[in-house]
Design a protein around this motif. Sequence first.
Motif, PDB file in Angstrom:
ATOM      1  N   GLN A 107      41.514  48.078  35.031  1.00  0.00           N
ATOM      2  CA  GLN A 107      40.929  46.771  34.709  1.00  0.00           C
ATOM      3  C   GLN A 107      39.504  46.688  35.245  1.00  0.00           C
ATOM      4  OE1 GLN A 107      42.211  44.456  32.670  1.00  0.00           O
ATOM      5  NE2 GLN A 107      40.304  43.329  32.910  1.00  0.00           N
ATOM      6  N   ASN A 108      39.292  47.210  36.465  1.00  0.00           N
ATOM      7  CA  ASN A 108      37.946  47.216  37.050  1.00  0.00           C
ATOM      8  C   ASN A 108      36.991  48.058  36.199  1.00  0.00           C
ATOM      9  OD1 ASN A 108      38.785  45.594  39.137  1.00  0.00           O
ATOM     10  ND2 ASN A 108      39.027  47.255  40.597  1.00  0.00           N
ATOM     11  N   HIS A 156      33.624  46.650  34.464  1.00  0.00           N
ATOM     12  CA  HIS A 156      32.350  47.334  34.681  1.00  0.00           C
ATOM     13  C   HIS A 156      31.712  47.715  33.341  1.00  0.00           C
ATOM     14  CE1 HIS A 156      29.342  49.723  36.751  1.00  0.00           C
ATOM     15  NE2 HIS A 156      29.610  50.712  35.927  1.00  0.00           N
ATOM     16  N   GLU A 191      45.015  48.084  38.181  1.00  0.00           N
ATOM     17  CA  GLU A 191      43.876  47.350  38.729  1.00  0.00           C
ATOM     18  C   GLU A 191      42.589  48.175  38.603  1.00  0.00           C
ATOM     19  OE1 GLU A 191      42.392  45.672  43.038  1.00  0.00           O
ATOM     20  OE2 GLU A 191      44.543  45.706  42.643  1.00  0.00           O
ATOM     21  N   GLN A 192      42.681  49.480  38.893  1.00  0.00           N
ATOM     22  CA  GLN A 192      41.505  50.348  38.754  1.00  0.00           C
ATOM     23  C   GLN A 192      41.050  50.414  37.299  1.00  0.00           C
ATOM     24  OE1 GLN A 192      42.770  54.077  40.448  1.00  0.00           O
ATOM     25  NE2 GLN A 192      42.329  53.434  42.552  1.00  0.00           N
TER      26      GLN A 192
END
Length: 187
Positions: A17-18, A22, A14-15
């Motif tokens: 993907q973030n 960004h 998830e990090q």
Amino acid sequence: MNEEVKMYMDEAKEQMQNALVHLENELAKIRAGKANPKILNDVLVDYYGSPTPLSQVANITAPDPRTIAVQPWEKNMLGPIQKAIMNANLGFNPDNNGEVVRINVPPLTAERRKELVKQSKGVGETAKVSIRNARRDAIDEFKKMVKSGLPEDEAKDAEDEVQKITDSYNKKIDEILTAKEKDIMTI
């Protein structure tokens, strides 16, 4: 696979993907010779005393590849919008015709294109650092779990899996950067 291990892997994914999302948002703000309304995403307008994103006080369009049109919803906002665009230091000189604020996007020089490619690569490197940090955090958690009873081979498998995920996200970043560089360098 242990549920706690899976949870940390999902968190790392998830990090990552973030970081990718960004990166795409940051690259959208870097102009590539064509008029793109996203260039104005960070412009704040003084709307009755409070700084408000330009997109909340006007409609922003690109009627042709060299022009951005900003149509305010209230006529009295033309002046503040023009001032905000000039203060944003984007290198544009907005033109106010009493109805719409028009921004003529000048063609990029070869030198400016190289600067933009360099800036894009810098943003890409920041995204890669975020991805590596997510990987490191997950691996640190696996090592802590080994100390609390997780079998070492299971932790090693989890580390290998996180590395595979990291590699796939780094490859995606490289593909995005290559496409952006091609877009910037295309005249």
